[in-house]
Design an enzyme around this catalytic site. Structure first.
Site, PDB file in Angstrom:
ATOM      1  N   LYS A 123       3.502   7.759 -14.293  1.00 14.64           N
ATOM      2  CA  LYS A 123       3.594   8.795 -13.602  1.00 14.64           C
ATOM      3  C   LYS A 123       3.397  10.220 -14.587  1.00 14.64           C
ATOM      4  CE  LYS A 123       6.096   7.529  -9.500  1.00 14.64           C
ATOM      5  NZ  LYS A 123       6.409   5.851  -9.831  1.00 14.64           N
TER       6      LYS A 123
HETATM    7  C1  LIG Z   1       5.848   5.097  -9.057  1.00  9.80           C
HETATM    8  C2  LIG Z   1       5.761   3.793  -9.707  1.00  9.80           C
HETATM    9  C3  LIG Z   1       5.194   2.471  -9.218  1.00  9.80           C
HETATM   10  C4  LIG Z   1       4.618   2.929  -7.920  1.00  9.80           C
HETATM   11  O1  LIG Z   1       3.486   3.574  -7.730  1.00  9.80           O
HETATM   12  P1  LIG Z   1       2.939   4.309  -6.460  1.00  9.80           P
HETATM   13  O2  LIG Z   1       1.915   5.375  -6.697  1.00  9.80           O
HETATM   14  O3  LIG Z   1       4.026   5.004  -5.766  1.00  9.80           O
HETATM   15  O4  LIG Z   1       2.508   3.313  -5.529  1.00  9.80           O
HETATM   16  C5  LIG Z   1       5.100   1.731 -10.012  1.00  9.80           C
HETATM   17  N1  LIG Z   1       5.636   1.412 -11.150  1.00  9.80           N
HETATM   18  C6  LIG Z   1       6.187   2.064 -11.854  1.00  9.80           C
HETATM   19  C7  LIG Z   1       6.772   2.094 -13.030  1.00  9.80           C
HETATM   20  C8  LIG Z   1       6.479   3.359 -11.033  1.00  9.80           C
HETATM   21  O5  LIG Z   1       6.925   4.437 -11.681  1.00  9.80           O
END
Ligand SMILES: *Cc1c(COP(=O)(O)O)cnc(C)c1O
Length: 502
Positions: free
Chosen positions: A119
């Site tokens: 993120k």
């Molecule tokens: C947020 C997240 C996901 C999922 O991503 P999305 O965009 O919500 O589908 C997968 N793995 C990790 C480690 C995350 O932080």
């Protein structure tokens, strides 16, 4: 040209800046642009392009009202020196393909940023984009970012927005449902404009409450009197989605440079999925001209997307499982709404109807031809907790490479599914450092896990000859600054209180 509007109504239209500033449309829909796919990114000179060049080109195409100078400054501020690798998102080959079909498989490491989760790629960018939306009549307005997190968004958003001028941030996380490392990452966050609060409920409860807060007109009026407007850092914000498109192209460029594919060859991406944001960015990349043979949605035991993609019925009325991959423990995948918009050729009325059904009944079914169109692009699979642990172990044994439980869901699905026809290479998106979840990873590798997560990190370091990111290893020594916990019903008042401190 390049305007955005709600998935639930074709008017009114807003600029990309306005869409980013507001986060979510007034009718509860998500901002989309009908210009998606009008501009494509050329493949011929892709191999020679750096991450920074790609980011400037792709952000410029999708956010046309930002000037080239603004975009260039945002890209530089977001990625220059903030990620461990100059590639920003480096691609690592796996020695052994997970599947017997033997198609070369790579891991795209998205976790080199300040909070060790993917993120960061978007949340290092969003505050810079947001900072450039202040103009004219709203020049003095302050933005309060309100975000519900299943674990990783919260910290990445805090790291992006802490002490950002003209901005405050309130983060809600489901108390007791994130890992200890994740919780400490948030509760130790410094910054004069940050509020962090646990919620008695699960992520979906918290996210639904945040959506109600955004839709509360009386609250908005009271905040406006104080010169504050609410906005979202959740993956529904266009400003989060767009930066994620870049690394699909960056992966392709690295494959070209490595000589593993030729320009035009199709690549398959497997994406550990929760809110459908990361994988939707892959769909945007495809619409921008990237040769993608298939996008694979990998879920954990909360496999609502797997059921939807195989049956056409989205049914959130099911037990919620707390797993070792908390950031994928989601029953309402918000960004799927954007996919529905594009898969119905922009039928806002139908999207609004489906979303009303989801909100009222917890379920909707898409028409058969819509499902068929989605299935043309998306594959799917899921892993239960034993399979996640086995995938971590298998990946280590076969490749000497350690993956986290979220990435392991994808690895398992790659083991199960043969590559789509015509696939030259497969890319597994790795969404978190294994050191964010040291207990689960060490356990899966059969290592002795001390009761303390930080001791566990040390065990993992020794056994795998890898190093924990410093920002995680030093967390236990940091003072806890945030201890608030509220009920779902009190979240709105909490936001108002935090806004009054801005
Ligand atoms: C947020 C997240 C996901 C999922 O991503 P999305 O965009 O919500 O589908 C997968 N793995 C990790 C480690 C995350 O932080």
């Amino acid at each position: 040209m390049g305007l955005y509007h709600s998935t639930r109504s074709a008017a009114p239209c807003v600029t990309a800046k306005q869409a980013i500033r507001r986060g979510i449309a007034a009718d509860g829909g998500l901002f989309v642009s009908d210009a998606l796919g009008e501009t494509t990114i050329g493949l011929d000179d892709l191999a020679s392009k750096s991450y920074f060049e790609l980011a400037r080109e792709i952000l410029g195409a999708l956010l046309p009202d930002y000037t080239a100078d603004e975009i260039a400054a945002c890209v530089d501020e977001a990625y220059n020196g903030t990620f461990a690798s100059d590639e920003v998102t480096p691609l690592v080959p796996l020695a052994t393909a997970p599947n017997a079909d033997g198609v070369a498989t790579y891991v795209l490491e998205l976790f080199g940023g300040p909070t060790s989760a993917f993120k960061d790629v978007a949340l290092q960018m969003l505050p810079r984009l947001m900072a450039r939306t202040n103009s004219g009549e709203n020049a003095d307005e302050k933005i309060m970012i309100v975000t519900a997190t299943s674990g990783d968004t919260g910290k990445a958003a805090l790291a992006g927005f802490a002490d950002a001028p003209g901005t405050g941030i309130t983060v809600f996380y489901p108390e007791g449902k994130v890992s200890r490392v994740q919780e400490l990452q948030m509760s130790t966050q410094e910054g004069g404009n940050v509020a962090v609060c646990g919620v008695r409920g699960n992520f979906d409860d918290a996210q639904s409450a945040v959506k109600r807060i955004f839709a509360d007109e009386e609250l908005a009026a009271r905040l406006a009197d104080e010169g504050v407007v609410l906005s979202s850092a959740n993956s529904i914000n266009v400003g989060r989605l767009v930066p994620q498109v870049v690394y699909y192209f960056a992966a392709y460029a690295q494959l070209l440079r490595a000589g593993s594919i030729a320009a035009g060859d199709a690549v398959e991406f497997c994406v550990p999925t929760g809110n459908f944001g990361d994988i939707l960015a892959g769909y945007y990349a495809k619409r921008l001209g990237l040769p993608v043979s298939r996008l694979i949605v990998a879920s954990d035991k909360n496999n609502v997307l797997f059921d939807f993609l195989t049956t056409g019925t989205y049914d959130r009325k099911r037990p919620f499982f707390t797993t070792t991959s908390p950031s994928m423990d989601i029953l309402i995948s918000s960004n799927l709404e954007r996919m529905l918009y594009y898969a119905t050729d922009g039928d806002c009325e139908l999207v609004a109807e489906l979303m009303a059904g989801l909100s009222a009944e917890g379920v909707y079914t898409v028409p058969e031809q819509v499902l068929a169109r989605i299935q043309e692009v998306f594959g799917c699979g899921w892993a239960d907790e034993d399979q996640v642990a086995a995938a971590i172990k298998h990946c280590w044994d076969a490749n000497g490479y350690v993956i986290d439980p979220h990435t392991a869901c994808g690895y398992h699905v790659l083991e199960e599914l043969p590559a789509a026809p015509g696939t030259a290479a497969r890319v597994l998106l790795s969404t978190a450092s294994p050191y964010k979840f040291p207990r689960a990873v060490a356990g899966a590798l059969g290592l002795f896990c001390p009761p303390d997560d930080f001791a566990c990190m040390k065990v993992l370091e020794k056994a795998t000859n890898t190093t924990a990111p410093a920002q995680l290893a030093t967390l236990e020594d940091k003072p806890v600054l945030h201890t608030d916990v509220v009920d779902i019903d009190s979240m709105s008042a909490y936001v108002e209180q935090a806004a009054s401190n801005l």
